[in-house]
Design a protein around this motif. Sequence first.
Motif, PDB file in Angstrom:
ATOM      1  N   ASP A   1       0.820  -1.225   0.000  1.00 15.19           N
ATOM      2  CA  ASP A   1       0.000   0.000   0.000  1.00 15.19           C
ATOM      3  C   ASP A   1       0.851   1.272   0.000  1.00 15.19           C
ATOM      4  OD1 ASP A   1       0.984   0.124   2.583  1.00 15.19           O
ATOM      5  OD2 ASP A   1      -0.981   0.109   3.561  1.00 15.19           O
ATOM      6  N   GLN A   2       2.158   1.127  -0.192  1.00 18.79           N
ATOM      7  CA  GLN A   2       3.154   2.195  -0.281  1.00 18.79           C
ATOM      8  C   GLN A   2       3.432   2.905   1.048  1.00 18.79           C
ATOM      9  OE1 GLN A   2       2.295   4.774  -3.620  1.00 18.79           O
ATOM     10  NE2 GLN A   2       2.945   3.217  -5.068  1.00 18.79           N
ATOM     11  N   THR A   3       3.059   2.282   2.166  1.00 19.24           N
ATOM     12  CA  THR A   3       3.450   2.815   3.466  1.00 19.24           C
ATOM     13  C   THR A   3       4.824   2.250   3.819  1.00 19.24           C
ATOM     14  OG1 THR A   3       2.338   1.029   4.654  1.00 19.24           O
ATOM     15  CG2 THR A   3       1.076   3.075   4.293  1.00 19.24           C
ATOM     16  N   VAL A   4       5.519   2.919   4.717  1.00 22.05           N
ATOM     17  CA  VAL A   4       6.869   2.509   5.099  1.00 22.05           C
ATOM     18  C   VAL A   4       6.792   1.395   6.146  1.00 22.05           C
ATOM     19  CG1 VAL A   4       9.026   3.266   6.178  1.00 22.05           C
ATOM     20  CG2 VAL A   4       7.848   4.760   4.564  1.00 22.05           C
ATOM     21  N   ALA A   5       7.358   0.253   5.817  1.00 25.95           N
ATOM     22  CA  ALA A   5       7.442  -0.851   6.775  1.00 25.95           C
ATOM     23  C   ALA A   5       8.638  -0.645   7.698  1.00 25.95           C
ATOM     24  CB  ALA A   5       7.555  -2.185   6.046  1.00 25.95           C
ATOM     25  N   SER A   6       9.754  -0.137   7.143  1.00 28.97           N
ATOM     26  CA  SER A   6      10.962   0.064   7.926  1.00 28.97           C
ATOM     27  C   SER A   6      11.902   1.026   7.202  1.00 28.97           C
ATOM     28  CB  SER A   6      11.663  -1.284   8.125  1.00 28.97           C
ATOM     29  OG  SER A   6      12.860  -1.119   8.840  1.00 28.97           O
ATOM     30  N   THR A   7      12.376   2.040   7.908  1.00 24.56           N
ATOM     31  CA  THR A   7      13.430   2.901   7.371  1.00 24.56           C
ATOM     32  C   THR A   7      14.756   2.233   7.690  1.00 24.56           C
ATOM     33  OG1 THR A   7      12.155   4.947   7.631  1.00 24.56           O
ATOM     34  CG2 THR A   7      14.551   5.161   7.517  1.00 24.56           C
TER      35      THR A   7
ATOM     36  N   ARG B   1       7.818  12.680   3.372  1.00 29.56           N
ATOM     37  CA  ARG B   1       6.354  12.698   3.516  1.00 29.56           C
ATOM     38  C   ARG B   1       5.831  11.425   4.173  1.00 29.56           C
ATOM     39  NH1 ARG B   1       5.933  14.921  -2.429  1.00 29.56           N
ATOM     40  NH2 ARG B   1       6.168  17.132  -1.985  1.00 29.56           N
ATOM     41  N   LYS B   2       6.482  10.295   3.888  1.00 34.46           N
ATOM     42  CA  LYS B   2       5.991   9.021   4.407  1.00 34.46           C
ATOM     43  C   LYS B   2       6.467   8.720   5.827  1.00 34.46           C
ATOM     44  CE  LYS B   2       5.538   6.912  -0.084  1.00 34.46           C
ATOM     45  NZ  LYS B   2       4.944   5.684  -0.514  1.00 34.46           N
ATOM     46  N   ALA B   3       7.697   9.103   6.171  1.00 35.14           N
ATOM     47  CA  ALA B   3       8.248   8.715   7.473  1.00 35.14           C
ATOM     48  C   ALA B   3       9.123   9.778   8.123  1.00 35.14           C
ATOM     49  CB  ALA B   3       9.059   7.436   7.326  1.00 35.14           C
ATOM     50  N   GLY B   4       9.753  10.626   7.337  1.00 42.12           N
ATOM     51  CA  GLY B   4      10.756  11.546   7.859  1.00 42.12           C
ATOM     52  C   GLY B   4      10.247  12.644   8.762  1.00 42.12           C
ATOM     53  N   ARG B   5       9.123  13.216   8.414  1.00 46.96           N
ATOM     54  CA  ARG B   5       8.652  14.357   9.217  1.00 46.96           C
ATOM     55  C   ARG B   5       8.310  13.948  10.637  1.00 46.96           C
ATOM     56  NH1 ARG B   5       3.816  16.658   5.954  1.00 46.96           N
ATOM     57  NH2 ARG B   5       4.713  15.434   4.314  1.00 46.96           N
TER      58      ARG B   5
ATOM     59  N   ALA C   1       4.418 -12.535   5.033  1.00 43.66           N
ATOM     60  CA  ALA C   1       4.802 -12.889   3.666  1.00 43.66           C
ATOM     61  C   ALA C   1       4.025 -12.014   2.689  1.00 43.66           C
ATOM     62  CB  ALA C   1       4.519 -14.357   3.408  1.00 43.66           C
ATOM     63  N   GLY C   2       4.690 -11.618   1.617  1.00 46.08           N
ATOM     64  CA  GLY C   2       4.026 -10.787   0.619  1.00 46.08           C
ATOM     65  C   GLY C   2       5.012 -10.111  -0.296  1.00 46.08           C
ATOM     66  N   ASP C   3       4.485  -9.238  -1.139  1.00 46.11           N
ATOM     67  CA  ASP C   3       5.304  -8.487  -2.084  1.00 46.11           C
ATOM     68  C   ASP C   3       5.627  -7.122  -1.502  1.00 46.11           C
ATOM     69  OD1 ASP C   3       5.301 -10.522  -3.990  1.00 46.11           O
ATOM     70  OD2 ASP C   3       3.365  -9.869  -4.781  1.00 46.11           O
ATOM     71  N   TYR C   4       6.896  -6.773  -1.518  1.00 47.55           N
ATOM     72  CA  TYR C   4       7.378  -5.515  -0.960  1.00 47.55           C
ATOM     73  C   TYR C   4       8.271  -4.830  -1.978  1.00 47.55           C
ATOM     74  CZ  TYR C   4       5.612  -7.281   3.437  1.00 47.55           C
ATOM     75  OH  TYR C   4       4.787  -7.767   4.419  1.00 47.55           O
TER      76      TYR C   4
END
Length: 170
Positions: free
Chosen positions: A50-56, A82-86, A121-124
């Motif tokens: 879903d384009q969210t950050v799983a891990s930086t 925008r996704k995780a940094g701020r 398990a899945g596509d990343y």
Amino acid sequence: MKLSHSLALTLPLASGWAVAADLSVKFELPQLNVAEYHKPYVAIWIERPDQTVASTLSVLYDVKKNNHAGEKWVKDLRTWWRKAGRDAKLPIDGVSGATRAAGTHTLNFGPAITGLDKLPAGDYKLVVEAAREGGGRELVRVPFAWNGKGKASGEAAGKEELGKVAIAIQ
């Protein structure tokens, strides 16, 4: 009796080691023929479907500038920002690091940073974003299938600010 007790305590630990995975990211920063070259800031992360950050995994920027002045330009890594940094407090322990010169670089990450042991398990996608002062910005997504354990790999290439990008999970 003592042996069976210690074996019973050791087996859960050993099984945890079996599912832990080491992740390696290899990326190229091309040598650009420009009048004034600045090392790019780079963010590397794992993205869910879903384009969210799983891990930086890593944020490479000028960590040695006085009064944390290098942090001011991290927001030029717009997608990661925008996704995780701020919401991140820089420097991020074990994640922040110095910029890299042109060339091929390999970064290795253990399970504590990657969070692979918690990913179903899945596509990343491994995402690498580079932004350079007085230059451009580029994002490369490397798809990989994660089955929850074992090995995975993938590679892709950028066109300007990034060259070849590869992921390997062992």
